[in-house]
Scaffold this motif. Structure first.
Motif, PDB file in Angstrom:
ATOM      1  N   TYR A 101       3.373  -0.137   3.767  1.00 20.74           N
ATOM      2  CA  TYR A 101       2.167   0.005   3.540  1.00 20.74           C
ATOM      3  C   TYR A 101       1.288  -0.694   5.041  1.00 20.74           C
ATOM      4  O   TYR A 101       1.470  -1.685   5.198  1.00 20.74           O
ATOM      5  CB  TYR A 101       1.758  -0.755   2.347  1.00 20.74           C
ATOM      6  N   ARG A 103      -1.779  -1.910   6.023  1.00 19.18           N
ATOM      7  CA  ARG A 103      -3.055  -2.661   5.168  1.00 19.18           C
ATOM      8  C   ARG A 103      -4.247  -2.138   5.897  1.00 19.18           C
ATOM      9  O   ARG A 103      -5.469  -1.950   5.300  1.00 19.18           O
ATOM     10  CB  ARG A 103      -3.146  -4.059   5.483  1.00 19.18           C
ATOM     11  N   GLN A 106      -4.770   1.397   4.757  1.00 17.52           N
ATOM     12  CA  GLN A 106      -4.664   1.369   3.390  1.00 17.52           C
ATOM     13  C   GLN A 106      -3.996   2.384   2.857  1.00 17.52           C
ATOM     14  O   GLN A 106      -4.523   3.484   1.992  1.00 17.52           O
ATOM     15  CB  GLN A 106      -6.139   1.305   2.682  1.00 17.52           C
ATOM     16  N   SER A 107      -2.899   2.698   3.543  1.00 12.73           N
ATOM     17  CA  SER A 107      -2.079   4.041   3.242  1.00 12.73           C
ATOM     18  C   SER A 107      -0.493   3.710   3.461  1.00 12.73           C
ATOM     19  O   SER A 107      -0.205   2.751   4.224  1.00 12.73           O
ATOM     20  CB  SER A 107      -2.316   5.386   3.930  1.00 12.73           C
ATOM     21  N   GLU A 108       0.231   4.386   2.763  1.00 11.83           N
ATOM     22  CA  GLU A 108       1.796   4.218   3.119  1.00 11.83           C
ATOM     23  C   GLU A 108       2.258   4.852   4.270  1.00 11.83           C
ATOM     24  O   GLU A 108       1.670   5.931   4.843  1.00 11.83           O
ATOM     25  CB  GLU A 108       2.672   5.058   1.951  1.00 11.83           C
TER      26      GLU A 108
END
Length: 112
Positions: A101, A103, A106-108
């Protein structure tokens, strides 16, 4: 190392409690037996000492923050993960999903 009485006074300052005036040995001064001038001098000295401790503590926190900031800004990352066996007794089949992830975005990043 700070004497325990100094640590207690510092903690009281952080908790916004009253300052306890002490002598050189850390014993609490009795206001009935100590002159007003001596109480004032001891209070002034204790306040200066606690202020120094507070500055030192904030400097240490700032230094720690700077170190953490430097690590956060570092462009290199490493991840080593080896899962050989995963046991979860819930009475039915289950899958273990792992994902990286990001940070900041804010996504995989990826899934295995």
């Amino acid at each position: 190392a700070l004497p325990i009485s100094t640590k207690i006074d510092y903690g009281n300052k952080m908790l916004e409690l009253d300052l306890v005036v002490r002598d050189e040995n850390g014993n609490i001064l009795d206001p009935d037996r100590t002159s007003v001038i001596n109480l004032f001098q001891a209070h002034k000295q204790a306040t200066q000492h606690i202020t120094e401790c507070t500055r030192e503590e904030s400097y240490n926190k700032q230094s720690e923050f700077t170190r953490m900031n430097r690590l956060t800004l570092s462009p290199t990352h490493s991840l080593c993960l080896c899962v050989r066996n995963f046991v979860c007794k819930i009475g039915e089949e289950a899958e273990l999903l792992m994902a990286l992830y990001d940070r900041n975005k804010q996504s995989e990043i990826g899934r295995a």
